[in-house]
Design an enzyme around this catalytic site. Sequence first.
Site: not given
Length: 909
Positions: A150, A573
Site C-alpha cells: 500500500h 475513479k
Amino acid sequence: MNREQIQFPPQHAALRDDVHLLGGMVGEIVREQGGDALFALVEGDRRTAIRRRGGDSNAAVDLAVRVKARPPTEARDLVRAFSLWFQAVNLAEKVHRIRRRREYFLADTTRPQPGGVQAAFEKLKRAGLDFDAVLALLRRLRIEPVFAAHPTESTRRTVLRRQLRVAQLLFDRIDPTLTPPEEHTLCEQIRSELTTAWQTEEYPRERLMVADEREHVLFYLVEVLYRIVPGFYEEIATAMQRTFAREVDALDLPSILSFGTWVGGDMDGNPDVNAKTIRETLARQKRVVINAYFGECQALAEKLSQSAGRVGVSADLAQRLDEYSRLFPAARSAVPARHDRMPYRAWFLQVAERLRRTYDGASNAYESADQFRIDINLAAASLKDNRGTHAGYFAVSRLLRRIDTFGFHLATLDVRQHSDVHHAVLANGLALSDWQSSPTARRHDYLVDAIERDLGPRVELSALGRRTLAVFDAMLMARKQYGEAAVGYYIVSGARHADDVLAPLLLARWAEAYDRGSGQVPIDIAPLFESIDSLEGCGETIGILLADRVYRAHLAARDRTQCALVGYSDSNKEAGICASRFAVLRAQQTLASRLHMAQDELVVFHARGGSIARGGDRIDELVRSVPTEAVGGVLRFTEQGEIVNQNYGLRPIALRTMERAFHSLAESLAGRETAAAANAEAKRQEMAQHLARTSAVFYRGQVHANKDFQAFFEQATPIDVIERMQIGSRLARREQVAGLAGLRAVPWVFAWSQPRYMLPGWFAAGTGLKALLEATGIERLRETYASWPFFHNMVDDVEIMLARADLAIAEQYLPLVSKTLRSQHEIIKREFDLARLMILQIKDCAELLDSDQTQQRAVQLRNPYVDPMNLMQVDLLQRWRESDRQDRDLFAALLASISGIAQGLQTTG
C-alpha cells in the site's frame, strides 16, 4: 483527556471504561512528555472542538484562531497527542470486538455469534444438508486472502507488536480475581507501552523499499496468522460435532485456508520489483517459516517428556530415530543422559536439527515441506497409537495443520505486470515500431501464429526485455526450489483485449519457460479487468481466448481453470461507486457464463483496495454481493492498507475475519436459486443498470470533463503532500500519463479523505438514486434494498461514507482554493445533500447510521479530536504552499497531520 459522556449501551460498557482509562493515560503522558503548556493547548483545542460540535456559533471561529500560525514543532506535538489518543481508542475498539466474540462463546450455545462457524453449520443443517453433504461442501472451499503493498500505509512492526502487547494487557484487566495491586501493575505496563509509543517515530524518514514492505506483511503472516490457523480448523471441528453429533478430528478436515502476497512480485509501476525481488522474497519467506517450525519443534521437545519405560512408540518412529541418530549425532548428544529414554523429546530435537540445516542450506536438509510433514506425522501417528491422544497429539496435529497451510513457502507469491510493458517488449523484440498502435485484432492474430510456430525475437532485447524474460525464468525456478504453491498467478493489469493475455504467453516462450514434454507454459495467466470498459468487455475478451487453439491448449494444461481479477479501484475513479459496483457485478456474471458454456472453471479474484470506495468492505458483505453463478469454491481477495491492520492486527480478530469468510462462502455455495428469484434478479439488474448509467454520466461530467473540478481537487486537498510522502515503494502517479488519468486510485481516495469530503465513496450516488426513485418509486427501492444483497450493500456503503464525511470541515479548506474555483464546493455539497436525502428515504431513517449505532458512535467519538488537526492542516498547507513548497519543517508538520487524520478516520485510501 477525559471525554464527555457518549451513550454506550450496557453491552458496550466495557468499551467505554477502556476508552476512559486510555484517554486518561494519554492525557497524563502528554503532560509528562510535552509539559503543561502542550497539555493546555491540546485540552483547549479539544474542548473548543466539542463546543463547536455542540452548536456553539463562536467555537468555530475560536478554533480557527487557536490553530493559526503555530510553529511546526508545536503543531507536530499537538498532532502527535491526538494521534496517540486515536491509536489507543482504535485498539480499545478492536479489543472490544474480541471481548464480544468471547461473550458469544461463553453464552448459551443455542445462540451462536452471527456470521460465525457454528451459525454457518446450523444454517446448512436447516437447509437439509447432512454431515456427509457438509463434508463434501468443505472439500470445495478455499479461502485465500492475498496481501498487497500500500503506497500510503505501512505501519512499523515495532508499532504492530506493541498493539499486541497492549491488547493482551487490556484482556488481562478483564480477570475478576485481580487484586488492586495487580490491576495497578497492568495499568502501569499499558502506560509504559503508550509512553514508548509517544517517543517512537511512526514512519521512517527514507522512502520504504520492497524489503520494508515485505517485512510488514511477514508480521501478519508469522506473528498472527501462523498462530491462529489451527484454531480455525478446531473451531470447525467443534461446530460440526455440536451440530451433527459426530466426532471430528480437526486434522481430518480438508485444507481450506491459504495465503498469498503481491509484495516482491508486483511490478506494475514499480521498477524496483523484478526477478531478483521474487527470488529474495521467496527465500526470505522460507527462512521465516522454517524458523517458526524450528521454534515449535523445540517447544514440542520440551513438552513431550514421555519415558520409553511408560509408553511405547511406533516401529516406524523408532526406526527413524535410529536413522537420525546417525545422521545428526550432535542433536542426539544434546539430549542429557537423564532424558535419553524420552523418545519424543529426542525425536523433535533431531527434527529441529534438520530444520536448522534446511535454514542454513547445509547437507541432509529437508528438500521439501512434504518430507518435513512425513517426519511430524510419524510422531502424530505414534502418539495416537500409544495412548498419546491427550498427551501431545493435539499439539503435534497443530503443527501438521500449519505445514499443510504454509509449506516451505509461507505465502503464494503472485507476479503482476502491466500489459503496456509486455507490448513494449514485443515491439522491441519483433522490431515492429507500429506494434503498440496496431489494431488489437492484428496483434492477436500475430501472437497466435508466433506461439504456434514458436517464433523467437528478431533482434536482441533491450534491458527492459531482458528483465521481463528473467521474471518468467525466476517463477519456474522458484516453483522447483520452494514447491508448486510458492508462485501463483501471473497477473496482467490493464488487460482490455485477448492479445493482452496472449502477450505474456509468447514472452514466456522467449524465456524458454515452458515444459519440454507438452510444449506448454506452466504459468497461470490471470487478466485484471479494472477500467469500466475492460469490465464491460471482459466477456468478449475471454470468449476470443476460449476460441483460440493455442489458448485452449494452454488452459487444458492448467486443469481448465481460468482466473480473472475484477478491479474496484480504477473503475470507481473513472465513473463513481455506483457505476463501478454494477460493472464488477456484470463482469462476474459474464465471466461465469462464458466459462460455464465452455465447461471450464472460473476463479474470480477480487482485486479490492483498502477503503470502501475501492471495494474494501467486510469480506462477508462482498461475498453476499457476488452473483450466485460466479461463486465457486475459491474465495480469493486482496487485503490492503488499513484494512489489513483492522482485520488481522490481533489474533482473535484475524480468526473472526476467517470465520466471516467461511460463513458467507459456505452459505453461498449451499444456496439454490429458484426460477422466481432469477426473474426478480433480472428486474433488479435493470434498476441497477439505470442507476449506474445516470450516476456515471453525472460523475464523468463533473470529475473528468470539468477542468475546474480537477484544479479544485489539486488545491482543496493535500494531494501535493501525499505525492511526496516517503512511505510506499510505488509512486503516486503512473509515469508518462498526465493529469488525473495518471494519478493512482489510492492517493485519489486518500487525498479526498483528508479534508473529510470522502468523495469517491458517495459522489454521483445521489443523482443516480434520484433518477431511480423517479423511475420506480420509493417502495420499490425499499423492497430492493431489503431483498437484494448487492443493492443493500451498496446503499449501506454509501451511507457509511456520507456519515464519515463532514462538509463543514471541508469548507474550511476553501481559503486554499482560488475564488474562481470555489463554486465546485457547492456542486459537491448539493450532491452530498441529495445523496443523504436518498439514503435516508430508502432506509426510512431520520439520521445517517441510525441502523448502525456502533458506527455512529465511533464517528461521534472521533470528531472532536480530528477537527483541530484538520484546521491545523489548512493553516500548514497555506504556509507551505506560500513557501513554494520548500519549507521542510512545515512539510514535516503536514506529514504528521496527514498521519493523525488518517488515524482518526481509520483510512489511508
